[in-house]
Design a protein around this motif. Structure first.
Motif, PDB file in Angstrom:
ATOM      1  N   SER A  58     -11.699  -5.544  -8.331  1.00  0.00           N
ATOM      2  CA  SER A  58     -12.391  -6.830  -7.391  1.00  0.00           C
ATOM      3  C   SER A  58     -11.079  -7.484  -6.638  1.00  0.00           C
ATOM      4  O   SER A  58     -11.243  -8.104  -5.590  1.00  0.00           O
ATOM      5  CB  SER A  58     -13.300  -7.650  -8.137  1.00  0.00           C
ATOM      6  OG  SER A  58     -14.352  -6.793  -8.636  1.00  0.00           O
ATOM      7  N   PHE A  59     -10.343  -8.012  -7.392  1.00  0.00           N
ATOM      8  CA  PHE A  59      -9.237  -8.851  -6.823  1.00  0.00           C
ATOM      9  C   PHE A  59      -8.411  -7.949  -5.809  1.00  0.00           C
ATOM     10  O   PHE A  59      -8.187  -8.534  -4.781  1.00  0.00           O
ATOM     11  CB  PHE A  59      -8.092  -9.152  -7.966  1.00  0.00           C
ATOM     12  CG  PHE A  59      -7.020  -9.917  -7.335  1.00  0.00           C
ATOM     13  CD1 PHE A  59      -7.081 -11.310  -7.289  1.00  0.00           C
ATOM     14  CD2 PHE A  59      -5.644  -9.206  -7.353  1.00  0.00           C
ATOM     15  CE1 PHE A  59      -6.041 -11.906  -6.703  1.00  0.00           C
ATOM     16  CE2 PHE A  59      -4.568 -10.018  -6.773  1.00  0.00           C
ATOM     17  CZ  PHE A  59      -4.835 -11.387  -6.572  1.00  0.00           C
ATOM     18  N   VAL A  60      -8.111  -6.726  -5.971  1.00  0.00           N
ATOM     19  CA  VAL A  60      -7.231  -5.981  -4.898  1.00  0.00           C
ATOM     20  C   VAL A  60      -8.246  -5.743  -3.649  1.00  0.00           C
ATOM     21  O   VAL A  60      -7.653  -6.010  -2.697  1.00  0.00           O
ATOM     22  CB  VAL A  60      -6.855  -4.544  -5.564  1.00  0.00           C
ATOM     23  CG1 VAL A  60      -6.239  -3.675  -4.466  1.00  0.00           C
ATOM     24  CG2 VAL A  60      -5.918  -4.837  -6.760  1.00  0.00           C
ATOM     25  N   ASN A  62     -10.917  -7.452  -2.698  1.00  0.00           N
ATOM     26  CA  ASN A  62     -11.016  -9.032  -1.907  1.00  0.00           C
ATOM     27  C   ASN A  62      -9.723  -9.423  -1.200  1.00  0.00           C
ATOM     28  O   ASN A  62      -9.833  -9.796  -0.098  1.00  0.00           O
ATOM     29  CB  ASN A  62     -11.451  -9.961  -3.069  1.00  0.00           C
ATOM     30  CG  ASN A  62     -12.850  -9.859  -3.434  1.00  0.00           C
ATOM     31  OD1 ASN A  62     -13.591  -8.914  -3.171  1.00  0.00           O
ATOM     32  ND2 ASN A  62     -12.994 -10.174  -4.774  1.00  0.00           N
ATOM     33  N   VAL A  63      -8.536  -9.095  -1.831  1.00  0.00           N
ATOM     34  CA  VAL A  63      -7.250  -9.572  -1.152  1.00  0.00           C
ATOM     35  C   VAL A  63      -7.147  -8.548   0.112  1.00  0.00           C
ATOM     36  O   VAL A  63      -6.912  -9.226   1.284  1.00  0.00           O
ATOM     37  CB  VAL A  63      -6.164  -9.084  -2.153  1.00  0.00           C
ATOM     38  CG1 VAL A  63      -4.520  -9.235  -1.337  1.00  0.00           C
ATOM     39  CG2 VAL A  63      -6.022 -10.226  -3.194  1.00  0.00           C
ATOM     40  N   LEU A  64      -7.333  -7.280   0.097  1.00  0.00           N
ATOM     41  CA  LEU A  64      -7.115  -6.402   1.179  1.00  0.00           C
ATOM     42  C   LEU A  64      -8.129  -6.819   2.320  1.00  0.00           C
ATOM     43  O   LEU A  64      -8.220  -6.627   3.370  1.00  0.00           O
ATOM     44  CB  LEU A  64      -7.369  -4.906   0.740  1.00  0.00           C
ATOM     45  CG  LEU A  64      -6.063  -4.392  -0.017  1.00  0.00           C
ATOM     46  CD1 LEU A  64      -6.381  -2.893  -0.511  1.00  0.00           C
ATOM     47  CD2 LEU A  64      -4.968  -4.609   0.718  1.00  0.00           C
ATOM     48  N   ARG A  65      -9.742  -7.073   1.839  1.00  0.00           N
ATOM     49  CA  ARG A  65     -10.474  -7.391   2.754  1.00  0.00           C
ATOM     50  C   ARG A  65      -9.995  -8.823   3.355  1.00  0.00           C
ATOM     51  O   ARG A  65     -10.614  -9.001   4.538  1.00  0.00           O
ATOM     52  CB  ARG A  65     -11.870  -7.353   1.947  1.00  0.00           C
ATOM     53  CG  ARG A  65     -12.401  -6.271   1.728  1.00  0.00           C
ATOM     54  CD  ARG A  65     -13.770  -6.417   0.778  1.00  0.00           C
ATOM     55  NE  ARG A  65     -14.787  -6.745   1.745  1.00  0.00           N
ATOM     56  CZ  ARG A  65     -15.676  -7.702   1.199  1.00  0.00           C
ATOM     57  NH1 ARG A  65     -15.935  -7.962  -0.007  1.00  0.00           N
ATOM     58  NH2 ARG A  65     -16.710  -8.263   2.094  1.00  0.00           N
ATOM     59  N   SER A  66      -9.352  -9.590   2.821  1.00  0.00           N
ATOM     60  CA  SER A  66      -9.599 -10.932   3.354  1.00  0.00           C
ATOM     61  C   SER A  66      -8.038 -11.221   4.377  1.00  0.00           C
ATOM     62  O   SER A  66      -8.220 -11.989   5.140  1.00  0.00           O
ATOM     63  CB  SER A  66      -9.203 -12.086   2.127  1.00  0.00           C
ATOM     64  OG  SER A  66      -8.146 -11.692   1.664  1.00  0.00           O
ATOM     65  N   VAL A  67      -7.482 -10.028   4.427  1.00  0.00           N
ATOM     66  CA  VAL A  67      -6.143 -10.050   5.250  1.00  0.00           C
ATOM     67  C   VAL A  67      -6.729  -9.890   6.658  1.00  0.00           C
ATOM     68  O   VAL A  67      -7.306  -8.392   6.814  1.00  0.00           O
ATOM     69  CB  VAL A  67      -5.106  -9.225   4.851  1.00  0.00           C
ATOM     70  CG1 VAL A  67      -4.034  -8.993   5.807  1.00  0.00           C
ATOM     71  CG2 VAL A  67      -4.624  -9.437   3.309  1.00  0.00           C
ATOM     72  N   LEU A  72      -2.115  -7.218   8.831  1.00  0.00           N
ATOM     73  CA  LEU A  72      -2.116  -6.041   8.077  1.00  0.00           C
ATOM     74  C   LEU A  72      -1.464  -4.947   8.542  1.00  0.00           C
ATOM     75  O   LEU A  72      -0.626  -4.276   8.122  1.00  0.00           O
ATOM     76  CB  LEU A  72      -3.447  -5.537   7.382  1.00  0.00           C
ATOM     77  CG  LEU A  72      -3.706  -4.039   6.411  1.00  0.00           C
ATOM     78  CD1 LEU A  72      -2.911  -4.553   5.272  1.00  0.00           C
ATOM     79  CD2 LEU A  72      -4.976  -3.602   6.331  1.00  0.00           C
TER      80      LEU A  72
END
Length: 218
Positions: A58-60, A62-67, A72
């Motif tokens: 979930s962390f990975v 969420n991080v990629l979705r937020s950039v 990116l």
């Protein structure tokens, strides 16, 4: 009316956009479906509940979705060169497109799986089905309309991503819009590229809707 428009250049740019879209969409689905299934299975109360794995995934995601995708693109330039040998053209655009879209699609797949009736899963378990069999014979078939609808939404998002990729030399209609429409103030080129992108989005949505209708049980 379209004095600045080179239709041959438009056709080549359109083909580049389709190649970027097709290549990145296939890889996004190949990566996004297993990732979405893992997110679902590792969640609380699921078949293979694993809070640590779920938290990491979930962390990975969420991080990629937020950039922001334009950031990116730039951040991934060294990785893109390492993977495909160039950061330019269709080949150079596909890695960041996949990294930007796969986490987004994985969440849509997870959401579609959550909407599957628990009774279907329990019935498959009662018949002695393994986790793999439950996923492949119950969960994914039942969630197929949602999975396809998610792929349609992702494909449309990828169209906008390919346009942004033109800023860093990826080619395609976005590149033409930036180089001629924006930097050289050739409004007719900008209009043609935007209209073509709108038509592409409409076609993708129509195909997606028809596929969802075809596989839906309702």
């Amino acid at each position: 009316m379209f004095d600045n428009v080179d239709w041959g250049e438009i056709a080549r740019a359109g083909l580049d956009t389709l190649l970027m879209l097709g290549g990145s969409l296939v890889l996004t689905v190949v990566l996004g479906v297993p990732l979405g299934v893992l997110l679902y299975l590792s969640g609380k109360g699921r078949l293979a509940a694993n809070p640590v794995l779920n938290a990491v995934l979930s962390f990975v995601v969420n991080v990629l979705r937020s950039v922001p995708f334009i950031i990116l693109l730039i951040v991934m330039l060294p990785v893109t060169v390492l993977l495909v040998g160039t950061s330019l053209g269709v080949a150079g655009a596909i890695p960041p497109l996949v990294v930007g879209a796969a986490p987004f699609y994985a969440r849509l797949v997870e959401t579609a799986l959550r909407e599957v009736d628990k009774g279907v899963v329990e019935a498959t378990q009662a018949m002695g089905g393994s986790t793999f069999q439950i996923v492949t014979r119950a969960l994914l078939p039942e969630a197929l309309p949602g999975v396809i609808a998610g792929a349609t939404v992702t494909a449309i998002a990828l169209v906008s991503y390919t346009a942004m990729a033109g800023v860093v030399g990826a080619g395609g209609l976005g590149d033409l819009a930036v180089r001629f429409g924006y930097q050289r103030f050739q409004t007719d080129v900008m209009v043609v590229t935007v209209v073509l992108l709108l038509v592409l989005v409409q076609i993708l949505q129509m195909i997606g809707d028809r596929l969802v209708t075809a596989v839906s049980h309702r």
